[in-house]
Motif scaffolding. Sequence first.
Motif, PDB file in Angstrom:
ATOM      1  N   ALA A   5      72.602  49.543  29.930  1.00  0.00           N
ATOM      2  CA  ALA A   5      73.762  50.402  30.170  1.00  0.00           C
ATOM      3  C   ALA A   5      73.714  50.997  31.572  1.00  0.00           C
ATOM      4  CB  ALA A   5      73.808  51.517  29.121  1.00  0.00           C
ATOM      5  N   LEU A   6      72.544  51.473  31.972  1.00  0.00           N
ATOM      6  CA  LEU A   6      72.397  52.059  33.312  1.00  0.00           C
ATOM      7  C   LEU A   6      72.660  51.012  34.388  1.00  0.00           C
ATOM      8  CD1 LEU A   6      69.215  54.294  32.928  1.00  0.00           C
ATOM      9  CD2 LEU A   6      71.493  55.044  33.657  1.00  0.00           C
ATOM     10  N   GLU A   7      72.113  49.808  34.188  1.00  0.00           N
ATOM     11  CA  GLU A   7      72.284  48.758  35.196  1.00  0.00           C
ATOM     12  C   GLU A   7      73.760  48.390  35.319  1.00  0.00           C
ATOM     13  OE1 GLU A   7      69.531  45.478  34.844  1.00  0.00           O
ATOM     14  OE2 GLU A   7      70.662  44.261  36.250  1.00  0.00           O
ATOM     15  N   THR A   8      74.457  48.337  34.179  1.00  0.00           N
ATOM     16  CA  THR A   8      75.881  47.991  34.196  1.00  0.00           C
ATOM     17  C   THR A   8      76.687  49.036  34.959  1.00  0.00           C
ATOM     18  OG1 THR A   8      75.616  46.888  32.056  1.00  0.00           O
ATOM     19  CG2 THR A   8      77.861  47.446  32.716  1.00  0.00           C
ATOM     20  N   ILE A   9      76.426  50.304  34.675  1.00  0.00           N
ATOM     21  CA  ILE A   9      77.183  51.375  35.335  1.00  0.00           C
ATOM     22  C   ILE A   9      76.901  51.388  36.836  1.00  0.00           C
ATOM     23  CG2 ILE A   9      77.359  53.894  35.573  1.00  0.00           C
ATOM     24  CD1 ILE A   9      76.744  53.963  32.483  1.00  0.00           C
ATOM     25  N   LEU A  10      75.624  51.279  37.210  1.00  0.00           N
ATOM     26  CA  LEU A  10      75.255  51.335  38.624  1.00  0.00           C
ATOM     27  C   LEU A  10      75.820  50.141  39.383  1.00  0.00           C
ATOM     28  CD1 LEU A  10      71.567  52.573  38.230  1.00  0.00           C
ATOM     29  CD2 LEU A  10      73.485  53.877  39.167  1.00  0.00           C
ATOM     30  N   THR A  11      75.868  48.978  38.704  1.00  0.00           N
ATOM     31  CA  THR A  11      76.435  47.789  39.338  1.00  0.00           C
ATOM     32  C   THR A  11      77.942  47.971  39.546  1.00  0.00           C
ATOM     33  OG1 THR A  11      74.773  46.407  38.272  1.00  0.00           O
ATOM     34  CG2 THR A  11      76.700  45.286  39.161  1.00  0.00           C
TER      35      THR A  11
ATOM     36  N   LYS B 169      79.598  50.654  39.894  1.00  0.00           N
ATOM     37  CA  LYS B 169      79.850  51.645  40.945  1.00  0.00           C
ATOM     38  C   LYS B 169      79.434  51.138  42.325  1.00  0.00           C
ATOM     39  CE  LYS B 169      79.552  55.923  38.223  1.00  0.00           C
ATOM     40  NZ  LYS B 169      80.836  56.510  38.665  1.00  0.00           N
ATOM     41  N   GLY B 170      78.852  49.919  42.348  1.00  0.00           N
ATOM     42  CA  GLY B 170      78.449  49.345  43.634  1.00  0.00           C
ATOM     43  C   GLY B 170      77.180  49.968  44.196  1.00  0.00           C
ATOM     44  N   LEU B 171      76.416  50.638  43.344  1.00  0.00           N
ATOM     45  CA  LEU B 171      75.211  51.329  43.824  1.00  0.00           C
ATOM     46  C   LEU B 171      73.982  50.423  43.839  1.00  0.00           C
ATOM     47  CD1 LEU B 171      75.744  54.753  42.029  1.00  0.00           C
ATOM     48  CD2 LEU B 171      75.980  54.257  44.470  1.00  0.00           C
ATOM     49  N   ILE B 172      73.989  49.404  43.001  1.00  0.00           N
ATOM     50  CA  ILE B 172      72.868  48.462  43.013  1.00  0.00           C
ATOM     51  C   ILE B 172      73.406  47.038  42.979  1.00  0.00           C
ATOM     52  CG2 ILE B 172      71.197  49.992  41.890  1.00  0.00           C
ATOM     53  CD1 ILE B 172      71.718  48.324  39.295  1.00  0.00           C
ATOM     54  N   ASP B 173      72.573  46.124  43.453  1.00  0.00           N
ATOM     55  CA  ASP B 173      72.893  44.712  43.425  1.00  0.00           C
ATOM     56  C   ASP B 173      71.974  44.071  42.378  1.00  0.00           C
ATOM     57  OD1 ASP B 173      73.105  42.019  43.799  1.00  0.00           O
ATOM     58  OD2 ASP B 173      72.528  42.032  45.927  1.00  0.00           O
ATOM     59  N   PRO B 174      72.562  43.547  41.297  1.00  0.00           N
ATOM     60  CA  PRO B 174      71.706  42.980  40.238  1.00  0.00           C
ATOM     61  C   PRO B 174      70.752  41.913  40.766  1.00  0.00           C
ATOM     62  CG  PRO B 174      73.994  43.038  39.536  1.00  0.00           C
ATOM     63  CD  PRO B 174      73.985  43.429  40.987  1.00  0.00           C
ATOM     64  N   ALA B 175      71.169  41.173  41.791  1.00  0.00           N
ATOM     65  CA  ALA B 175      70.293  40.132  42.342  1.00  0.00           C
ATOM     66  C   ALA B 175      69.047  40.760  42.962  1.00  0.00           C
ATOM     67  CB  ALA B 175      71.046  39.302  43.376  1.00  0.00           C
ATOM     68  N   ALA B 176      69.229  41.930  43.578  1.00  0.00           N
ATOM     69  CA  ALA B 176      68.081  42.611  44.189  1.00  0.00           C
ATOM     70  C   ALA B 176      67.126  43.099  43.104  1.00  0.00           C
ATOM     71  CB  ALA B 176      68.554  43.791  45.050  1.00  0.00           C
ATOM     72  N   ILE B 177      67.691  43.617  42.008  1.00  0.00           N
ATOM     73  CA  ILE B 177      66.850  44.061  40.881  1.00  0.00           C
ATOM     74  C   ILE B 177      66.064  42.864  40.334  1.00  0.00           C
ATOM     75  CG2 ILE B 177      66.850  45.054  38.559  1.00  0.00           C
ATOM     76  CD1 ILE B 177      67.789  47.090  40.496  1.00  0.00           C
TER      77      ILE B 177
ATOM     78  N   VAL C  80      61.966  42.437  40.009  1.00  0.00           N
ATOM     79  CA  VAL C  80      61.291  42.135  38.732  1.00  0.00           C
ATOM     80  C   VAL C  80      60.516  40.828  38.850  1.00  0.00           C
ATOM     81  CG1 VAL C  80      61.649  41.564  36.306  1.00  0.00           C
ATOM     82  CG2 VAL C  80      62.920  43.442  37.337  1.00  0.00           C
ATOM     83  N   GLU C  81      61.168  39.820  39.471  1.00  0.00           N
ATOM     84  CA  GLU C  81      60.528  38.511  39.661  1.00  0.00           C
ATOM     85  C   GLU C  81      59.245  38.658  40.491  1.00  0.00           C
ATOM     86  OE1 GLU C  81      61.268  35.115  39.247  1.00  0.00           O
ATOM     87  OE2 GLU C  81      60.159  34.229  40.927  1.00  0.00           O
ATOM     88  N   THR C  82      59.316  39.489  41.536  1.00  0.00           N
ATOM     89  CA  THR C  82      58.133  39.703  42.377  1.00  0.00           C
ATOM     90  C   THR C  82      56.981  40.239  41.547  1.00  0.00           C
ATOM     91  OG1 THR C  82      59.457  40.100  44.345  1.00  0.00           O
ATOM     92  CG2 THR C  82      57.240  41.012  44.350  1.00  0.00           C
TER      93      THR C  82
END
Length: 201
Positions: free
Chosen positions: A20-26, A28-36, A40-42
């Motif tokens: 839910a948090l990731e969806t809202i932040l995405t 709102k343009g505050l985070i880029d899911p690809a960066a997240i 995580v991959e790292t």
Amino acid sequence: MSADHHHDNELDPFAARVRALETILTRKGLIDPAAIDAIVETYETKVGPRNGAQVVAKAWTDAAFADWLKRDATAAIASLGYTGRQGEHMQAVFNTPDTHNLVVCTLCSCYPWSVLGLPPVWYKAPPYRARAVIDPRGVLAEFGLELPARQGIRVWDSTAELRYLVVPLRPEGTEGLDEAGLAALVTRDSMIGTGLPRLPA
Ligand code: FE
């Protein structure tokens, strides 16, 4: 409704909240899911217990490095390129025939990410955090680790300021192994203290 109809509410409450948090932040343009995903991959593939295993194997084969690791683990570990978040202040604790070291974070889940990656679920679980300090020998037995009675157990409580890396004893019968061969024996749990290194084949 078809039998294979799939609902997100099968997520556990924690995962649902994260989603839910990731969806809202995405939105709102505050985070880029690809960066997240990249972060995580790292931590799942590049930063992990293989790093810590290299540190231990080097300590087993290089007395000068082992001495440096004892005196200033942060610098010795950084010299191998393992630095970054949650690894800023490290202390290496060396097992001996008399003392086995065990690491816990009683407050939350402090853990040396730079050398061990992300913590296992049990490390963050309240039963481990509470019982590791009260009954370390009992907790180790549940991990299948029975230590000799004469070997004491020293418990180290990680904090945000200081993270610990256990340097297990080098297994017998490994005289012929090089650093890579030795590193392959060093398990994640042996660097937390809930296990021992594998024995050579
Ligand atoms: Fe913590």
